[in-house]
Design a protein around this motif. Structure first.
Motif, PDB file in Angstrom:
ATOM      1  N   VAL A 416       0.827  -1.197   0.000  1.00  0.00           N
ATOM      2  CA  VAL A 416       0.000   0.000   0.000  1.00  0.00           C
ATOM      3  C   VAL A 416       0.866   1.254   0.000  1.00  0.00           C
ATOM      4  O   VAL A 416       0.565   2.245  -0.692  1.00  0.00           O
ATOM      5  CB  VAL A 416      -0.985  -0.017   1.190  1.00  0.00           C
ATOM      6  CG1 VAL A 416      -0.245   0.038   2.516  1.00  0.00           C
ATOM      7  CG2 VAL A 416      -1.987   1.122   1.079  1.00  0.00           C
ATOM      8  N   GLU A 418       3.898   1.500  -1.247  1.00  0.00           N
ATOM      9  CA  GLU A 418       4.507   1.604  -2.575  1.00  0.00           C
ATOM     10  C   GLU A 418       3.483   2.059  -3.606  1.00  0.00           C
ATOM     11  O   GLU A 418       3.810   2.831  -4.519  1.00  0.00           O
ATOM     12  CB  GLU A 418       5.098   0.251  -2.969  1.00  0.00           C
ATOM     13  CG  GLU A 418       6.332  -0.116  -2.165  1.00  0.00           C
ATOM     14  CD  GLU A 418       6.831  -1.512  -2.481  1.00  0.00           C
ATOM     15  OE1 GLU A 418       8.050  -1.739  -2.444  1.00  0.00           O
ATOM     16  OE2 GLU A 418       5.990  -2.410  -2.761  1.00  0.00           O
ATOM     17  N   ARG A 419       2.239   1.609  -3.464  1.00  0.00           N
ATOM     18  CA  ARG A 419       1.218   2.031  -4.423  1.00  0.00           C
ATOM     19  C   ARG A 419       0.938   3.520  -4.310  1.00  0.00           C
ATOM     20  O   ARG A 419       0.676   4.193  -5.322  1.00  0.00           O
ATOM     21  CB  ARG A 419      -0.071   1.216  -4.212  1.00  0.00           C
ATOM     22  CG  ARG A 419       0.086  -0.250  -4.584  1.00  0.00           C
ATOM     23  CD  ARG A 419      -1.257  -0.944  -4.750  1.00  0.00           C
ATOM     24  NE  ARG A 419      -2.077  -0.898  -3.550  1.00  0.00           N
ATOM     25  CZ  ARG A 419      -1.979  -1.755  -2.531  1.00  0.00           C
ATOM     26  NH1 ARG A 419      -1.082  -2.725  -2.574  1.00  0.00           N
ATOM     27  NH2 ARG A 419      -2.778  -1.659  -1.484  1.00  0.00           N
ATOM     28  N   GLU A 420       0.985   4.067  -3.102  1.00  0.00           N
ATOM     29  CA  GLU A 420       0.832   5.514  -2.956  1.00  0.00           C
ATOM     30  C   GLU A 420       1.913   6.252  -3.749  1.00  0.00           C
ATOM     31  O   GLU A 420       1.632   7.229  -4.447  1.00  0.00           O
ATOM     32  CB  GLU A 420       0.929   5.904  -1.477  1.00  0.00           C
ATOM     33  CG  GLU A 420      -0.307   5.590  -0.666  1.00  0.00           C
ATOM     34  CD  GLU A 420      -0.215   6.188   0.728  1.00  0.00           C
ATOM     35  OE1 GLU A 420       0.063   7.405   0.843  1.00  0.00           O
ATOM     36  OE2 GLU A 420      -0.421   5.447   1.710  1.00  0.00           O
ATOM     37  N   TRP A 423       1.181   5.821  -7.542  1.00  0.00           N
ATOM     38  CA  TRP A 423       0.100   6.717  -7.978  1.00  0.00           C
ATOM     39  C   TRP A 423       0.613   8.150  -8.094  1.00  0.00           C
ATOM     40  O   TRP A 423       0.324   8.851  -9.076  1.00  0.00           O
ATOM     41  CB  TRP A 423      -1.060   6.663  -6.990  1.00  0.00           C
ATOM     42  CG  TRP A 423      -2.030   5.536  -7.204  1.00  0.00           C
ATOM     43  CD1 TRP A 423      -2.132   4.383  -6.472  1.00  0.00           C
ATOM     44  CD2 TRP A 423      -3.026   5.454  -8.232  1.00  0.00           C
ATOM     45  NE1 TRP A 423      -3.121   3.583  -6.978  1.00  0.00           N
ATOM     46  CE2 TRP A 423      -3.709   4.215  -8.056  1.00  0.00           C
ATOM     47  CE3 TRP A 423      -3.422   6.281  -9.267  1.00  0.00           C
ATOM     48  CZ2 TRP A 423      -4.738   3.798  -8.888  1.00  0.00           C
ATOM     49  CZ3 TRP A 423      -4.466   5.870 -10.099  1.00  0.00           C
ATOM     50  CH2 TRP A 423      -5.098   4.650  -9.907  1.00  0.00           C
ATOM     51  N   LEU A 446      -4.366   9.936  -2.526  1.00  0.00           N
ATOM     52  CA  LEU A 446      -3.390   8.887  -2.845  1.00  0.00           C
ATOM     53  C   LEU A 446      -3.610   7.662  -1.969  1.00  0.00           C
ATOM     54  O   LEU A 446      -3.485   6.522  -2.447  1.00  0.00           O
ATOM     55  CB  LEU A 446      -1.970   9.418  -2.671  1.00  0.00           C
ATOM     56  CG  LEU A 446      -1.521  10.513  -3.647  1.00  0.00           C
ATOM     57  CD1 LEU A 446      -0.133  11.014  -3.282  1.00  0.00           C
ATOM     58  CD2 LEU A 446      -1.530   9.997  -5.085  1.00  0.00           C
ATOM     59  N   ARG A 447      -3.958   7.884  -0.713  1.00  0.00           N
ATOM     60  CA  ARG A 447      -4.190   6.754   0.188  1.00  0.00           C
ATOM     61  C   ARG A 447      -5.413   5.964  -0.250  1.00  0.00           C
ATOM     62  O   ARG A 447      -5.397   4.712  -0.261  1.00  0.00           O
ATOM     63  CB  ARG A 447      -4.378   7.268   1.621  1.00  0.00           C
ATOM     64  CG  ARG A 447      -4.510   6.163   2.662  1.00  0.00           C
ATOM     65  CD  ARG A 447      -3.192   5.445   2.827  1.00  0.00           C
ATOM     66  NE  ARG A 447      -3.281   4.349   3.788  1.00  0.00           N
ATOM     67  CZ  ARG A 447      -2.257   3.626   4.194  1.00  0.00           C
ATOM     68  NH1 ARG A 447      -1.050   3.878   3.718  1.00  0.00           N
ATOM     69  NH2 ARG A 447      -2.422   2.647   5.062  1.00  0.00           N
ATOM     70  N   ALA A 450      -4.552   4.015  -3.330  1.00  0.00           N
ATOM     71  CA  ALA A 450      -3.673   2.892  -3.003  1.00  0.00           C
ATOM     72  C   ALA A 450      -4.465   1.737  -2.407  1.00  0.00           C
ATOM     73  O   ALA A 450      -4.234   0.565  -2.728  1.00  0.00           O
ATOM     74  CB  ALA A 450      -2.583   3.349  -2.038  1.00  0.00           C
ATOM     75  N   GLU A 451      -5.436   2.048  -1.542  1.00  0.00           N
ATOM     76  CA  GLU A 451      -6.241   0.986  -0.932  1.00  0.00           C
ATOM     77  C   GLU A 451      -7.177   0.352  -1.954  1.00  0.00           C
ATOM     78  O   GLU A 451      -7.434  -0.848  -1.913  1.00  0.00           O
ATOM     79  CB  GLU A 451      -7.027   1.561   0.248  1.00  0.00           C
ATOM     80  CG  GLU A 451      -6.145   1.953   1.421  1.00  0.00           C
ATOM     81  CD  GLU A 451      -6.920   2.628   2.533  1.00  0.00           C
ATOM     82  OE1 GLU A 451      -8.072   3.038   2.283  1.00  0.00           O
ATOM     83  OE2 GLU A 451      -6.367   2.741   3.659  1.00  0.00           O
ATOM     84  N   SER A 453      -6.572  -0.037  -5.075  1.00  0.00           N
ATOM     85  CA  SER A 453      -5.812  -0.762  -6.095  1.00  0.00           C
ATOM     86  C   SER A 453      -5.034  -1.921  -5.500  1.00  0.00           C
ATOM     87  O   SER A 453      -3.973  -2.290  -6.005  1.00  0.00           O
ATOM     88  CB  SER A 453      -4.855   0.194  -6.822  1.00  0.00           C
ATOM     89  OG  SER A 453      -4.007   0.881  -5.907  1.00  0.00           O
ATOM     90  N   GLU A 454      -5.556  -2.509  -4.414  1.00  0.00           N
ATOM     91  CA  GLU A 454      -4.936  -3.689  -3.810  1.00  0.00           C
ATOM     92  C   GLU A 454      -4.790  -4.791  -4.859  1.00  0.00           C
ATOM     93  O   GLU A 454      -5.740  -5.124  -5.581  1.00  0.00           O
ATOM     94  CB  GLU A 454      -5.806  -4.190  -2.663  1.00  0.00           C
ATOM     95  CG  GLU A 454      -5.237  -5.362  -1.904  1.00  0.00           C
ATOM     96  CD  GLU A 454      -4.087  -4.941  -1.005  1.00  0.00           C
ATOM     97  OE1 GLU A 454      -3.048  -5.613  -1.076  1.00  0.00           O
ATOM     98  OE2 GLU A 454      -4.227  -3.960  -0.263  1.00  0.00           O
ATOM     99  N   ILE A 461      -1.594   0.151 -12.616  1.00  0.00           N
ATOM    100  CA  ILE A 461      -1.976   1.460 -12.094  1.00  0.00           C
ATOM    101  C   ILE A 461      -1.798   2.528 -13.171  1.00  0.00           C
ATOM    102  O   ILE A 461      -2.662   3.405 -13.351  1.00  0.00           O
ATOM    103  CB  ILE A 461      -1.138   1.786 -10.839  1.00  0.00           C
ATOM    104  CG1 ILE A 461      -1.583   0.898  -9.676  1.00  0.00           C
ATOM    105  CG2 ILE A 461      -1.263   3.264 -10.469  1.00  0.00           C
ATOM    106  CD1 ILE A 461      -0.725   1.033  -8.442  1.00  0.00           C
TER     107      ILE A 461
END
Length: 554
Positions: A416, A418-420, A423, A446-447, A450-451, A453-454, A461
Motif C-alpha cells: 500500500v 509503494e502504491r501511494e 500513484w 493517494l491513500r 492505493a487501498e 488498487s490492492e 496502475i
C-alpha cells in the motif's frame, strides 16, 4: 580450431608467430589497424629474433610485396597461395578478402581454396623457413575442413590510449589550421574518450570530426554527439541496442531495499574503488510479478549511475549459420566491454536460455549458454549486467549460482505504501494542462487510490490512469477522482487472472531471493484472497510466506 584471447594483440601474436602457428584468423573491420599491428609486431627485433616482411593480398590487387609492388597474376586466391608456397624465406602473408571463398554455413567452401589453405598450413608448420598465413575478415567463416588448422586471434576495439591519441592528433591538426576552437580541460577530454569507447578507430575519428564541425568549437558537451554516433553503430550491429534513459531511481515506486543495495554500489567501477580493493560489481537478476518495475529499474540504474545502457536481445544472437551464434555472442560481449563502464540489460532472460539442455539445434544453444556463463563468472570489466525474468522456474539453475550475479532480487506486487508512491509518480507524469484541471492530488486521495488498487501492479496502475484520461478526454474535461476509481473497478488485475502462477513464483522466491521491497513497507501488503475472505492486514511479524523473497535489509 583454437581460440586465443588477449587484451594486447601484439603480446599474443608474438608467441604464435615465434611458435610457427601456420594459419591465424583475425576477425575485424579495421583492416588498416590490424595490418599496422601485425607490421609493428613482426618488425620488432625485441619481440622476434628474425623480423619478417609482410605481404598483403587483396582480391582487387592480388599479392603486394612489402615495398608496394604487385605480384602479377595473383588476384585469383589459388594462384596467390601457390606463389606463397614457393617462397622459401621467413614471411607473413596476410589475406584480406578470402572469406567469400570459405563458405557461409549454408554453402561449402570452394574446394580448391580450402585445399590450398591446408597445403600452406602443412608447409608453413614443417618447412625450413618461418612463415605464417593470417586471414583478416569482418566476419567469421571457418569451414569444417579447416577448423583444426586455424587459430582464432581476437582483435579488440581500440582502448582509451588509442582513442585519446587519435583525438589529440585531430585537435592538433585542426587547431593549427584554425578550423576549430578547443575548449576542453582534462576532464572534458576524458568524457569524449569515454563516449567513444566501443567504436572502431575510424568510427571514433568520424564522431570527433562531426563534433568539431557542428559548431566549430570542441567542448565536453560534444560527448553527446559522439554517443549518438555510437548509438548508430550499435544499432547497425543488430545485436545490441543503445537505450535512451530519462528516468532515475527516484522515478521507480517503492523497492527501497533494492535501491539501497544499488546506491551502495554506485561509482564502484572507478579508480578509487579499485584502490580500496573492491572489484567491479557483476550484476543482478531481478525476477517477480510482471509489470512491477523490473525493466524500469534496469533503465533507472543506468540513469542514476550516469552510464550508457545497452540492451541485449538473446533471440538475435542465434543464427542458422554454423558457428555464427557463438560469434554473435562474442561480438556483443566485446562491444559491451569496449563500452564499459556500462549497464547491460537482458530482458526476459528465461526466454533466451530456457531448456538449453533439451535443445535440438546440435548443441548451439548449450555452447552459447556456456560461453555466456563463463563470461559472467570470469569478467573483470565494469559491465554491470541486469537480467530480468518473469518465469523464474524456467531460468537455468546455473544462472542462480553465486558468482554469476551478485544478488537475486524478487519484485512482488506493490504494498500500500509503494502504491501511494506509484500513484503519485504516474499522476505527476501523466496529468498536465487541461487533464489536470479537475483533480487535486492530495495525500488522502493517494491513500484511497492505493487501498482501492490492492493487488494491482505498477503497470496496471499506470494503465488505469490512461483509461481514466480517455474517459475524460471523450467528454472534453479534466480527469476526476471518479474516473480513476471507475477505471480500477473495470480492470481485472493480473493477480486475479494469474493468481496461481504468482503464488508459485512467491513460493520459489521465499528462500532463494532477496525481497526488493523494504521490510518497513512489507506490513502494508494484503493478498486479494484475504480481502475476499474479509480478513485484515497481516501483522508486522506475520509469516514470511506472505511475501516472496528473504527478508534482508540493506
Amino acid at each position: 580450431m583454437n581460440n586465443v584471447e588477449s587484451a594486447s594483440f601484439r603480446d599474443i601474436l608474438t608467441p604464435l608467430v615465434t611458435a610457427r602457428f601456420p594459419v591465424l584468423y583475425v576477425q575485424s573491420y579495421e583492416e588498416d589497424r590490424v595490418l599496422a599491428e601485425i607490421r609493428a609486431t613482426v618488425s620488432d627485433p625485441s619481440r622476434l629474433r628474425t623480423v619478417r616482411p609482410v605481404w598483403v593480398w587483396r582480391l582487387t590487387h592480388g599479392l603486394v610485396d612489402p615495398q608496394g609492388a604487385v605480384v602479377p597474376h595473383t588476384t585469383v586466391p589459388e594462384r596467390a597461395m601457390a606463389w606463397m608456397s614457393q617462397r622459401d624465406e621467413p614471411a607473413v602473408f596476410v589475406m584480406l578478402d578470402l572469406h567469400p571463398f570459405l563458405g557461409d554455413g549454408q554453402h561449402p567452401a570452394e574446394p580448391a581454396v580450402a585445399r590450398w589453405v591446408r597445403n600452406l598450413a602443412s608447409q608453413f608448420q614443417h618447412g625450413a623457413s618461418a612463415r605464417v598465413l593470417v586471414l583478416v575478415s569482418p566476419v567469421m567463416r571457418i569451414p569444417p575442413e579447416l577448423q583444426k588448422d586455424i587459430t582464432i586471434v581476437d582483435f579488440t576495439l581500440p582502448g582509451k590510449d588509442e582513442i585519446r591519441a587519435s583525438l589529440q592528433q585531430m585537435i592538433d591538426t585542426n587547431s593549427a589550421a584554425g578550423r576549430v576552437r578547443v575548449s576542453l580541460d582534462e576532464d572534458g577530454r576524458e568524457r569524449l574518450v569515454a563516449a567513444a569507447l566501443g567504436l572502431t578507430l575510424t568510427e571514433a575519428t568520424n564522431a570527433f570530426a562531426r563534433a568539431m564541425v557542428n559548431s566549430g568549437t570542441l567542448t565536453a558537451e560534444d560527448a553527446g554527439v559522439v554517443l549518438e554516433e555510437k548509438r548508430q553503430t550499435i544499432r547497425q550491429s543488430g545485436l545490441l541496442e543503445f537505450m535512451s534513459v530519462d528516468r532515475g531511481l527516484a522515478d521507480v515506486g517503492g523497492l527501497q531495499n533494492l535501491k539501497r543495495w544499488l546506491a551502495k554500489r554506485a561509482g564502484s567501477w572507478r579508480g578509487d574503488a579499485a584502490r580500496y580493493g573492491l572489484p567491479a560489481p557483476k550484476g543482478i537478476l531481478i525476477t517477480g510479478v510482471p509489470g512491477c518495475g523490473k525493466s524500469l529499474t534496469a533503465k533507472a540504474v543506468a540513469a542514476a549511475w550516469g552510464l550508457p545502457l545497452l540492451r541485449l536481445d538473446i533471440g538475435r544472437v542465434f543464427s542458422s549459420l554454423v558457428g555464427s551464434s557463438e560469434q554473435n555472442l562474442r561480438q556483443a560481449i566485446q562491444a559491451a566491454q569496449a563500452t564499459a563502464p556500462c549497464v547491460l540489460w537482458i530482458d526476459e532472460i528465461e526466454k533466451g536460455f530456457a531448456s538449453t539442455s533439451d535443445s535440438q539445434d546440435s548443441g548451439t544453444s548449450g555452447r552459447v549458454f556456456g560461453s555466456f556463463l563463463t563470461w559472467m563468472q570470469e569478467k573483470t570489466s565494469p559491465v554491470f549486467v541486469i537480467a530480468t525474468a518473469n518465469r523464474v522456474d524456467r531460468v537455468p539453475a546455473e544462472f542462480l549460482r553465486k558468482g554469476r550475479f551478485d544478488e537475486i532480487f524478487f519484485v512482488d506486487l506493490p504494498t500500500v505504501a509503494e502504491r501511494e508512491h506509484i500513484w503519485s509518480l504516474h499522476l505527476g507524469h501523466r496529468l498536465r494542462g487541461e487533464s489536470a484541471l479537475m483533480l487535486k492530488v492530495t495525500p488522502p486521495l493517494l491513500r484511497r487510490l492505493a487501498e482501492a488498487s490492492e493487488g494491482y501492479s505498477g503497470a496496471e496502475i499506470e494503465q488505469a490512469i490512461v483509461a481514466a484520461m480517455y474517459d475524460a478526454f471523450a467528454e472534453h474535461r479534466g480527469v476526476s477522482e471518479a474516473d480513476l476509481f471507475h477505471a480500477l473497478l473495470t480492470m481485472v488485475p493480473l493477480s486475479v487472472t494469474q493468481g496461481e502462477q504468482i503464488d508459485a513464483v512467491r513460493s520459489w522466491a521465499a528462500n532463494r531471493a532477496v525481497a526488493a521491497t523494504a521490510p518497513e513497507d512489507r506490513a502494508g501488503y494484503r493478498f486479494l484472497a484475504d480481502l475476499e475472505l474479509g480478513e485484515g492486514t497481516p501483522p508486522d511479524d506475520g509469516p514470511e510466506f506472505l511475501r516472496g523473497g528473504r527478508t534482508v535489509d540493506f
